[in-house]
Scaffold this motif. Structure first.
Motif, PDB file in Angstrom:
ATOM      1  N   ALA B  18       0.842  -1.197   0.000  1.00 31.87           N
ATOM      2  CA  ALA B  18       0.000   0.000   0.000  1.00 31.87           C
ATOM      3  C   ALA B  18       0.877   1.247   0.000  1.00 31.87           C
ATOM      4  N   ALA B  39      11.224  -1.160   9.236  1.00 29.92           N
ATOM      5  CA  ALA B  39      12.088  -2.340   9.108  1.00 29.92           C
ATOM      6  C   ALA B  39      13.422  -1.951   8.460  1.00 29.92           C
ATOM      7  N   SER B  48       3.488  -7.587   3.099  1.00 31.84           N
ATOM      8  CA  SER B  48       3.441  -7.699   1.643  1.00 31.84           C
ATOM      9  C   SER B  48       4.570  -8.578   1.128  1.00 31.84           C
ATOM     10  N   ARG B  52       1.751 -13.864  -2.179  1.00 25.35           N
ATOM     11  CA  ARG B  52       2.043 -14.537  -3.436  1.00 25.35           C
ATOM     12  C   ARG B  52       1.137 -14.097  -4.572  1.00 25.35           C
ATOM     13  N   ASN B  53      -0.033 -13.561  -4.248  1.00 25.83           N
ATOM     14  CA  ASN B  53      -0.937 -13.232  -5.346  1.00 25.83           C
ATOM     15  C   ASN B  53      -1.904 -12.117  -5.016  1.00 25.83           C
ATOM     16  N   ALA B 189       0.156   3.824   5.907  1.00 25.68           N
ATOM     17  CA  ALA B 189       0.105   2.509   5.242  1.00 25.68           C
ATOM     18  C   ALA B 189       0.933   1.537   6.065  1.00 25.68           C
ATOM     19  N   GLY B 215       3.498 -13.041   9.873  1.00 23.56           N
ATOM     20  CA  GLY B 215       4.205 -12.064   9.041  1.00 23.56           C
ATOM     21  C   GLY B 215       5.193 -11.230   9.831  1.00 23.56           C
ATOM     22  N   ASN B 219       4.691  -4.633  12.306  1.00 21.02           N
ATOM     23  CA  ASN B 219       3.359  -4.024  12.309  1.00 21.02           C
ATOM     24  C   ASN B 219       2.796  -4.015  13.729  1.00 21.02           C
ATOM     25  N   ILE B 257       4.382 -18.133   4.586  1.00 14.62           N
ATOM     26  CA  ILE B 257       3.459 -19.109   3.998  1.00 14.62           C
ATOM     27  C   ILE B 257       3.831 -20.558   4.314  1.00 14.62           C
ATOM     28  N   TYR B 439     -12.218 -13.625   5.177  1.00 16.44           N
ATOM     29  CA  TYR B 439     -11.125 -13.239   4.287  1.00 16.44           C
ATOM     30  C   TYR B 439     -11.252 -13.972   2.966  1.00 16.44           C
ATOM     31  N   ILE B 443      -7.196 -10.725  -1.556  1.00 15.54           N
ATOM     32  CA  ILE B 443      -7.866  -9.417  -1.574  1.00 15.54           C
ATOM     33  C   ILE B 443      -7.043  -8.382  -0.805  1.00 15.54           C
ATOM     34  N   GLY B 444      -6.160  -8.869   0.081  1.00  9.85           N
ATOM     35  CA  GLY B 444      -5.329  -7.943   0.851  1.00  9.85           C
ATOM     36  C   GLY B 444      -4.486  -7.065  -0.063  1.00  9.85           C
TER      37      GLY B 444
END
Ligand SMILES: Cc1cc2nc3c(=O)[nH]c(=O)nc-3n(C[C@H](O)[C@H](O)[C@H](O)COP(=O)(O)OP(=O)(O)OC[C@H]3O[C@@H](n4cnc5c(N)ncnc54)[C@H](O)[C@@H]3O)c2cc1C
Lengths: 372, 465
Positions: B18, B39, B48, B52-53, B189, B215, B219, B257, B439, B443-444
């Motif tokens: 974002a 970071a 992010s 993967r998609n 963001a 993740g 954050n 993942i 979820y 879409i994230g």
């Protein structure tokens, strides 16, 4: 890292990659990996030799160091390839010697051969060495044709045997049969992949070598080297035909096939290795395998010197320097040949074998690792 | 360091999808842009970097996507997973932008690949990034460098000066000191708060201590908290988030993942008491894995064990950690420090309830149990062929949904329902507008791209005025 630690490290890398798969379309390593759930040592050597060290997966990797999983395929697989080269070298002790100090060994070999020849000629008759010769058979006044053919014939035979021994052992250890190697479809696919250097394209826009910014530099320099080498080989082959079939002794005219091939190839072999050395010097230390640096550089330097002295010989062949140059050139060529089975050149053998196997695997029904 | 005398046109807080979408868009519209990313460079890009998609609407096959995934179907999917807790206008905007942004992504160096081995079910709906989210971010960062966007890593923003809904300046930590930077507009963001263990505990109670954060550890919700404290209107429930069952041996952060365990629907799952607690075969695993985080979180000690036999080997995506292996159920139970007799009993009871059927993992097959609670409604096969394998499971939190309300220009809405004059929010920090709960895979990134670009455009426009 000891050999067994290295195997463990690569095995864990593979488990990470197999669970992730984000890099699937970069190259053949990932689809090959996905055909497996566990990884035996020969599997790992197979995957290592499929890797072209393009670096793309490293920069894309969410698990790359400093992440604790320490995934660095380009580096770990390069290290493992070093093991492949060593394990399958014949005779083995020479493989060890090279893997430790490839550059020094290459150069020392070249210098000693050149010196040896110079001295031999000198003691035979210094006048022949230092005077200009022109016309038919001028080279052979310095070194008799038979001696040249015998020496290089014997060396070529030895090198060929060393290659075959290494290849056959590697192929068998992967669990493949020699009959399968000869399957035209797989062989054709692998050859096509090699001729285009398909897997140095980083999945499209060039590989991340020498840095994280994608570029096609390495692919191009490798093409110069590869096709340069092939043209020089063609020059030798046509020269041989001229000599034996037509009975025309060297040297040949500038417009003759052997000289045209040799000149164009020689220029390729100057640009290619020089370019590869140049980008290597700027490459990211993270993805490089420092232990192999000597071996890589040794090979590139010998290729470059072979071409440089060969071209010098061509342009100065009618002068008094010819004798000296011929000795130096032949010394370097001899060293290049003798070190082929122990140096970086063997990547061609094992990578080609791995690519053929990859094509074979693709043509077989997928193993039982289906998730959908 | 960077120039702190100048007042930047746009300050972007965060360094993920974002943030970069906002920064690039604003810069290309002529604004001067500063990115502050907490970071270090090696770990830039928040959650992010683990993606993967991107779920992508399309009316005909495009790029690597097959068939069609029209707006209406996408919208129905959103409606279904959120149970209606969504803002239709913003959801539809995300959906339309998910295809509109593709050429833009490609222009900025992002590349796509066919759906990955083992994810064929997503080949119609989701565009996969070649190399994954980190490769996408690398491409964005290379574009940002080229365009002259100023980027500072290791720079955590800790305070915001906001007066009457207007952003003035931010304070950030860098190299052991705090610094102030002024900007005409600010884009928040900075993701959710899932890496803030204390805040998770506040929302979830003591069980949160056993959560694994899938993740980034960066954050922490510092900006979210600062915005809420400065009068931003909140949206979403702090206990809502995306929480899946992952391997208990995963690192506390950044396992990503690969720690997922896809074996659940092929066997049974028991808790610390050696008992089953939910229908493992309720639906396809990709549709169900997001409920298992919560299910495991509700068990004692927030741990559970997936048990399969050798018939299941090779039928699911290989997880990163090898399974615990044993020649009998009792031995496996002992390896997990469970009571062997109870686990044996659970397995026996389950095995006895398995009815004959034709096993097919690709469909909702007819292999079900009869006479055991809870039932297993699909893919129920006896667990009787050694060796047996087990994976320990823990709740793995992907992200939280508590966020700030925005409008279609990504302008942050204040408690009086008026938009802030110069504050924008994009990505996970405002995803709660679209995902009240539930979820939808991919879409994230679509939300981040849609609202990141909207924020960048609007911020640049605001500066020009
Ligand atoms: C393992 C995993 C896999 C996923 N896979 C997918 C997928 O395939 N597709 C998909 O659509 N979604 C996926 N998601 C969800 C997706 O990651 C998020 O929806 C998306 O990345 C959110 O983007 P963002 O830019 O809002 O936040 P992030 O990418 O998390 O970025 C937030 C940034 O803000 C920075 N930051 C935080 N606080 C501060 C501060 N105080 N000061 C400065 N900087 C700060 C962080 O360092 C980070 O760079 C996945 C998530 C995980 C964990």
């Amino acid at each position: 890292m000891s050999a067994s630690d290295l195997i463990k490290q690569v095995e864990f890398n593979m488990q990470v990659c197999n669970a992730c798969r984000y890099c699937e379309s970069y190259c053949a390593v990932f689809p090959a990996m996905e055909q497996r759930l566990t990884f035996s040592e020969p599997d790992l050597h197979y995957l290592a030799n499929l890797c072209h060290n393009c670096g793309s997966c490293f920069y894309a990797c969410q698990y790359a160091p400093p992440h604790e999983f320490n995934v660095n395929l380009p580096r770990h697989l390069a290290e493992l390839r070093g093991e492949t080269y060593r394990n399958y070298a014949w005779p083995g002790f020479l493989g060890d010697l090279f893997s430790r100090n490839g550059l020094a060994v290459s150069l020392i070999t070249a210098v000693s051969f050149a010196l040896f020849m110079l001295l031999t000629f000198y003691f035979q008759d210094p006048a022949i060495l230092f005077s200009a010769h022109t016309g038919e058979g001028s080279f052979y006044k310095i070194i008799p044709h038979n001696v040249m053919v015998l020496t290089f014939g014997a060396v070529a035979l030895y090198v060929l045997v060393a290659f075959i021994v290494g290849f056959v052992r590697f192929w068998r250890d992967m669990g493949e049969s020699l009959a399968d190697f000869a399957r035209p479809v797989a062989l054709g696919q692998a050859t096509w992949d090699v001729l285009r250097l398909k897997y140095l394209d980083g999945g499209g826009e060039g590989c991340t070598y020498p840095s994280e910014y994608p570029s096609n530099a390495r692919r191009w320099f490798h093409h110069f080297t590869f096709y340069g080498f092939m043209l020089c080989f063609a020059a030798t082959a046509t020269g041989t035909i001229y000599h034996y079939v037509f009975g025309w002794p060297a040297p040949y005219a500038f417009t003759s096939l052997p000289v045209v091939f040799g000149t164009v190839g020689g220029i390729g072999l100057l640009i290619g290795p020089a370019g590869l050395l140049w980008i290597k010097s700027r490459s990211d230390p993270e993805t490089a395998e420092p232990k192999q640096l000597g071996m890589d550089v040794g090979f590139l330097v010998l290729l470059f010197l072979t071409s440089l002295t060969g071209l010098a010989l061509l342009f100065l062949r009618d002068t008094a320097a010819m004798g000296m140059l011929l000795a130096i050139h032949l010394g370097i060529v001899l060293a290049l040949f003798l070190t082929l089975p122990y140096g970086k050149f063997v990547h061609a053998i094992y990578r080609f074998a791995a690519l053929v196997r990859y094509a074979l695997e693709r043509s077989r029904p997928a193993p039982n690792v289906t998730f959908e | 360091m960077i120039d702190l005398i100048q007042t930047y046109d746009v300050l972007v807080i965060g360094g993920g999808n974002a943030a970069l979408c906002a920064a690039l868009t604003a810069r290309e519209a002529g604004a001067s842009v500063l990115i502050l990313e907490s970071a270090p460079k090696a770990f830039r890009g928040g959650n992010s970097r683990h993606t993967r998609n991107l779920r992508c609407m399309h009316d005909a096959p495009i790029h690597m996507l097959t068939e069609a995934y029209p707006e209406e179907e996408y919208w129905q999917d959103v409606l279904k997973v959120t149970g209606g807790q969504t803002n239709e206008a913003l959801a539809r905007q995300t959906i339309r932008e998910s295809v509109a942004c593709l050429p833009w992504l490609i222009e900025h160096g992002v590349r796509f690949q066919p759906s990955l081995g083992g994810t064929l079910h997503l080949s119609r709906t989701n565009s996969f990034f070649l190399g994954g989210g980190k490769a996408l971010l690398n491409a964005f960062y290379h574009s940002a460098e080229r365009l002259g966007i100023k980027i500072l890593y290791d720079a955590e923003v800790c305070e915001l000066d906001i007066q009457d809904g207007e952003f003035r300046s931010a304070v950030f930590k860098y190299a052991g000191a705090t610094h102030q930077v002024r900007a005409r507009t600010m884009v928040a963001a900075s993701g959710g708060f899932q890496s803030n263990l204390a805040w998770l505990r506040e929302a979830w109670g003591p069980p949160a201590d056993n959560f694994i954060v899938r993740g980034t550890p960066y954050n922490k919700g510092v900006i979210l908290r600062a915005l809420l404290d400065s009068g931003a209107k909140a949206i979403g429930d702090p206990t809502q988030g995306h929480c899946v069952a992952i391997d208990a041996r995963s690192p506390k952060f950044d396992g990503g993942i690969i720690t997922r365990v896809d074996a659940v629907s092929l066997g049974i799952v028991v808790n610390t008491h050696g008992e089953r607690f939910y229908d493992e075969g309720e639906d396809f695993w990709p549709k169900r894995y997001a409920i298992w985080g919560r299910l495991v979180a509700l068990q004692d000690d927030q741990i559970a064990y997936s048990i399969i036999d050798s018939k299941a080997v090779g039928k699911f995506m290989p997880p990163v950690f090898p399974p615990v292996r044993a020649n009998s159920i009792k031995e496996l139970a002992a390896a997990f420090k469970l009571d062997p007799a109870t686990v044996q009993q659970t397995v026996d009871r389950y095995n006895a309830a398995v009815r004959p059927g034709t096993f097919n993992h690709a469909v909702l097959d007819d292999c079900a149990t009869d006479g055991v609670t809870p039932p297993k409604t699909h893919w129920a096969r006896t667990i009787d062929t050694p060796p047996f394998f087990g994976y320990p499971l823990r709740p793995g939190i992907t992200f939280t949904y508590l966020g700030v309300v925005v409008d279609q220009h990504a302008r942050m809405i204040m408690q009086d329902d008026k938009p802030s004059t110069n504050i924008f929010a994009a990505g996970e920090i405002m995803a709660g507008n679209i995902l009240g709960k539930g979820y939808l895979g991919g879409i994230g990134m679509a939300i981040g791209a849609a609202f990141g670009r909207a924020a960048g455009k609007e911020a640049a426009r605001h500066v020009r005025q």
